[in-house]
Design a protein around this motif. Structure first.
Motif, PDB file in Angstrom:
ATOM      1  N   THR A  69       0.832  -1.198   0.000  1.00 62.46           N
ATOM      2  CA  THR A  69       0.000   0.000   0.000  1.00 62.46           C
ATOM      3  C   THR A  69       0.866   1.247   0.000  1.00 62.46           C
ATOM      4  OG1 THR A  69      -1.738  -1.154   1.207  1.00 62.46           O
ATOM      5  CG2 THR A  69      -1.794   1.261   1.239  1.00 62.46           C
ATOM      6  N   ASP A  70       1.920   1.253   0.819  1.00 64.09           N
ATOM      7  CA  ASP A  70       2.827   2.394   0.853  1.00 64.09           C
ATOM      8  C   ASP A  70       3.503   2.584  -0.489  1.00 64.09           C
ATOM      9  OD1 ASP A  70       2.152   2.811   3.465  1.00 64.09           O
ATOM     10  OD2 ASP A  70       3.907   1.755   4.290  1.00 64.09           O
ATOM     11  N   ASP A  71       3.936   1.475  -1.123  1.00 66.41           N
ATOM     12  CA  ASP A  71       4.601   1.558  -2.409  1.00 66.41           C
ATOM     13  C   ASP A  71       3.664   2.130  -3.471  1.00 66.41           C
ATOM     14  OD1 ASP A  71       6.859   0.515  -1.306  1.00 66.41           O
ATOM     15  OD2 ASP A  71       6.526  -1.539  -1.999  1.00 66.41           O
ATOM     16  N   ALA A  72       2.370   1.788  -3.391  1.00 64.67           N
ATOM     17  CA  ALA A  72       1.411   2.257  -4.382  1.00 64.67           C
ATOM     18  C   ALA A  72       1.300   3.771  -4.360  1.00 64.67           C
ATOM     19  CB  ALA A  72       0.047   1.621  -4.141  1.00 64.67           C
ATOM     20  N   HIS A  73       1.514   4.393  -3.197  1.00 67.43           N
ATOM     21  CA  HIS A  73       1.405   5.844  -3.069  1.00 67.43           C
ATOM     22  C   HIS A  73       2.758   6.544  -3.136  1.00 67.43           C
ATOM     23  CE1 HIS A  73      -2.874   5.929  -2.114  1.00 67.43           C
ATOM     24  NE2 HIS A  73      -2.679   4.869  -1.345  1.00 67.43           N
ATOM     25  N   ALA A  74       3.828   5.751  -3.197  1.00 68.15           N
ATOM     26  CA  ALA A  74       5.163   6.347  -3.116  1.00 68.15           C
ATOM     27  C   ALA A  74       5.423   7.299  -4.268  1.00 68.15           C
ATOM     28  CB  ALA A  74       6.224   5.247  -3.085  1.00 68.15           C
ATOM     29  N   GLY A  75       4.922   6.974  -5.490  1.00 64.75           N
ATOM     30  CA  GLY A  75       5.198   7.808  -6.651  1.00 64.75           C
ATOM     31  C   GLY A  75       4.104   8.810  -6.944  1.00 64.75           C
ATOM     32  N   MET A  76       3.202   9.040  -5.997  1.00 63.45           N
ATOM     33  CA  MET A  76       2.079   9.928  -6.239  1.00 63.45           C
ATOM     34  C   MET A  76       2.495  11.381  -6.063  1.00 63.45           C
ATOM     35  SD  MET A  76      -1.743   9.715  -4.625  1.00 63.45           S
ATOM     36  CE  MET A  76      -3.081  10.662  -5.360  1.00 63.45           C
ATOM     37  N   ASP A  77       2.113  12.225  -7.047  1.00 68.77           N
ATOM     38  CA  ASP A  77       2.371  13.655  -6.946  1.00 68.77           C
ATOM     39  C   ASP A  77       1.219  14.275  -6.164  1.00 68.77           C
ATOM     40  OD1 ASP A  77       4.689  13.427  -8.458  1.00 68.77           O
ATOM     41  OD2 ASP A  77       3.619  13.700 -10.352  1.00 68.77           O
ATOM     42  N   HIS A  78       1.428  14.490  -4.880  1.00 70.70           N
ATOM     43  CA  HIS A  78       0.363  15.030  -4.042  1.00 70.70           C
ATOM     44  C   HIS A  78      -0.027  16.434  -4.494  1.00 70.70           C
ATOM     45  CE1 HIS A  78       1.133  11.517  -1.763  1.00 70.70           C
ATOM     46  NE2 HIS A  78       2.202  11.961  -1.132  1.00 70.70           N
ATOM     47  N   SER A  79       0.949  17.235  -4.834  1.00 72.77           N
ATOM     48  CA  SER A  79       0.691  18.589  -5.319  1.00 72.77           C
ATOM     49  C   SER A  79       0.734  18.600  -6.851  1.00 72.77           C
ATOM     50  CB  SER A  79       1.731  19.559  -4.773  1.00 72.77           C
ATOM     51  OG  SER A  79       1.663  19.649  -3.363  1.00 72.77           O
ATOM     52  N   PHE A 196      -4.309  21.371   1.136  1.00 74.90           N
ATOM     53  CA  PHE A 196      -4.472  20.906   2.515  1.00 74.90           C
ATOM     54  C   PHE A 196      -3.117  20.547   3.118  1.00 74.90           C
ATOM     55  CE2 PHE A 196      -4.545  17.113  -0.081  1.00 74.90           C
ATOM     56  CZ  PHE A 196      -3.941  16.121   0.672  1.00 74.90           C
ATOM     57  N   THR A 197      -3.145  20.342   4.412  1.00 70.53           N
ATOM     58  CA  THR A 197      -1.961  19.879   5.133  1.00 70.53           C
ATOM     59  C   THR A 197      -2.240  18.467   5.626  1.00 70.53           C
ATOM     60  OG1 THR A 197      -1.381  22.118   5.848  1.00 70.53           O
ATOM     61  CG2 THR A 197      -0.419  20.283   7.085  1.00 70.53           C
ATOM     62  N   THR A 198      -1.353  17.521   5.320  1.00 66.29           N
ATOM     63  CA  THR A 198      -1.596  16.132   5.688  1.00 66.29           C
ATOM     64  C   THR A 198      -1.695  15.983   7.205  1.00 66.29           C
ATOM     65  OG1 THR A 198       0.777  15.653   5.670  1.00 66.29           O
ATOM     66  CG2 THR A 198      -0.430  15.218   3.652  1.00 66.29           C
ATOM     67  N   ALA A 199      -2.632  15.134   7.624  1.00 63.74           N
ATOM     68  CA  ALA A 199      -2.889  14.961   9.057  1.00 63.74           C
ATOM     69  C   ALA A 199      -1.794  14.172   9.756  1.00 63.74           C
ATOM     70  CB  ALA A 199      -4.231  14.255   9.249  1.00 63.74           C
ATOM     71  N   ASP A 200      -0.997  13.404   9.002  1.00 64.60           N
ATOM     72  CA  ASP A 200       0.013  12.558   9.649  1.00 64.60           C
ATOM     73  C   ASP A 200       1.401  13.199   9.679  1.00 64.60           C
ATOM     74  OD1 ASP A 200       0.250  12.384   6.905  1.00 64.60           O
ATOM     75  OD2 ASP A 200       0.639  10.227   6.868  1.00 64.60           O
ATOM     76  N   THR A 201       1.810  13.858   8.582  1.00 64.64           N
ATOM     77  CA  THR A 201       3.184  14.381   8.521  1.00 64.64           C
ATOM     78  C   THR A 201       3.252  15.905   8.492  1.00 64.64           C
ATOM     79  OG1 THR A 201       3.214  14.309   6.089  1.00 64.64           O
ATOM     80  CG2 THR A 201       3.924  12.316   7.273  1.00 64.64           C
ATOM     81  N   GLY A 202       2.085  16.567   8.296  1.00 56.31           N
ATOM     82  CA  GLY A 202       2.109  18.027   8.222  1.00 56.31           C
ATOM     83  C   GLY A 202       2.619  18.552   6.899  1.00 56.31           C
ATOM     84  N   GLU A 203       2.642  17.697   5.868  1.00 54.07           N
ATOM     85  CA  GLU A 203       3.099  18.127   4.546  1.00 54.07           C
ATOM     86  C   GLU A 203       2.054  19.038   3.909  1.00 54.07           C
ATOM     87  OE1 GLU A 203       3.839  16.194   0.088  1.00 54.07           O
ATOM     88  OE2 GLU A 203       3.385  14.907   1.808  1.00 54.07           O
ATOM     89  N   ALA A 204       2.506  20.149   3.347  1.00 53.60           N
ATOM     90  CA  ALA A 204       1.606  21.058   2.651  1.00 53.60           C
ATOM     91  C   ALA A 204       1.399  20.573   1.216  1.00 53.60           C
ATOM     92  CB  ALA A 204       2.178  22.470   2.649  1.00 53.60           C
ATOM     93  N   VAL A 205       0.151  20.369   0.845  1.00 57.10           N
ATOM     94  CA  VAL A 205      -0.195  19.890  -0.494  1.00 57.10           C
ATOM     95  C   VAL A 205      -1.040  20.956  -1.179  1.00 57.10           C
ATOM     96  CG1 VAL A 205      -1.384  18.094  -1.805  1.00 57.10           C
ATOM     97  CG2 VAL A 205      -0.177  17.498   0.305  1.00 57.10           C
ATOM     98  N   VAL A 206      -0.655  21.321  -2.408  1.00 55.01           N
ATOM     99  CA  VAL A 206      -1.401  22.355  -3.136  1.00 55.01           C
ATOM    100  C   VAL A 206      -1.941  21.775  -4.441  1.00 55.01           C
ATOM    101  CG1 VAL A 206      -0.115  24.261  -2.114  1.00 55.01           C
ATOM    102  CG2 VAL A 206       0.706  23.236  -4.240  1.00 55.01           C
ATOM    103  N   ASN A 207      -3.155  22.219  -4.791  1.00 59.06           N
ATOM    104  CA  ASN A 207      -3.793  21.832  -6.055  1.00 59.06           C
ATOM    105  C   ASN A 207      -3.827  20.312  -6.250  1.00 59.06           C
ATOM    106  OD1 ASN A 207      -4.202  24.571  -6.828  1.00 59.06           O
ATOM    107  ND2 ASN A 207      -2.106  24.690  -7.598  1.00 59.06           N
ATOM    108  N   HIS A 208      -4.205  19.616  -5.199  1.00 53.90           N
ATOM    109  CA  HIS A 208      -4.308  18.151  -5.302  1.00 53.90           C
ATOM    110  C   HIS A 208      -5.505  17.767  -6.169  1.00 53.90           C
ATOM    111  CE1 HIS A 208      -4.186  13.935  -4.154  1.00 53.90           C
ATOM    112  NE2 HIS A 208      -5.493  14.008  -3.947  1.00 53.90           N
TER     113      HIS A 208
END
Length: 220
Positions: A69-79, A196-208
């Motif tokens: 599951t982690d690998d599936a999201h590893a290459g995702m461009d959140h922003s 938004f800001t991720t609830a787990d790591t506090g990463e700022a994500v724009v234009n998701h």
């Protein structure tokens, strides 16, 4: 006297024989009980060992699933850069307008569910959940959410149906663009681009891209 002596001697020998037989019988019983107990202990030990091995195997399987599951999201461009596909129409009367806050109820990626989002775009289209094999190789990505109709290569008229085969023309994740995919589900809806800001790591994500209407609720 001789007869009495022989009788006493014979009697003592008989008593001795009886005692020896009794001792031998008792010893035999004790040996049997001991062997049975040992066998039972070994059986329990083997059962415990088998149970422990099964538990370890189950734990390994769960860990492997989590890693996949982690690998599936590893290459995702959140922003994203905020650009939208050609032909995508802005929503005329969206539930959440640009600048509104809303709570996300989606788990497309870690830290998304329960995070507060700011709407940065709202568009009317058909959103698809798809399963595809990345062009970079590896295991198929199952039930990926979301790809919109305008992000498909020559898709034809919307909406497409479950089981339809398409080619992806977007790069939300590494290995997605140009990959062959199968439609899992389709939803005619308003899709939102969000900050938004991720609830787990506090990463700022724009234009998701993207969150659907049903995955948002009013912010408190």
């Amino acid at each position: 006297m001789g007869i009495v002596f022989l009788y006493v001697k014979f009697l003592k020998r008989g008593i001795l024989m009886i005692r020896n037989k009794f001792l031998l019988g008792t010893a035999a019983v004790l040996v049997s009980v001991t062997l049975a107990a040992c066998g039972e202990t070994e059986d329990h030990s083997e059962m415990d060992a088998g149970s422990d091995a099964e538990q370890v195997e189950m734990d390994d399987d769960m860990e492997e699933m989590d890693e996949d599951t982690d690998d599936a999201h590893a290459g995702m461009d959140h922003s994203s850069d905020g650009e939208v596909p050609e032909g995508l129409e802005e929503a005329s009367d969206p539930t959440y307008a640009v600048g509104d806050q809303a709570m996300m109820e989606a788990d497309h990626m870690p830290g998304m569910d329960g995070a507060e989002a700011t709407i940065s775009g709202a568009f009317d289209t058909v959103a698809y959940s798809v399963t595809y094999t990345p062009t970079t190789g590896g295991d198929p990505v199952v039930d990926h959410k979301w790809v919109i109709h305008e992000e498909l290569e020559d898709p034809g008229e919307a909406p497409l149906s479950e089981g339809d085969e398409v080619v992806l023309a977007t790069d939300h994740m590494e290995g997605m663009e140009g990959a062959e995919a199968e439609i899992v589900s389709a939803e005619d809806t308003t899709v939102y681009m969000v900050d938004f800001t991720t609830a787990d790591t506090g990463e700022a994500v724009v234009n998701h891209k993207w969150v659907t209407e049903s995955e948002l609720s009013p912010a408190e």
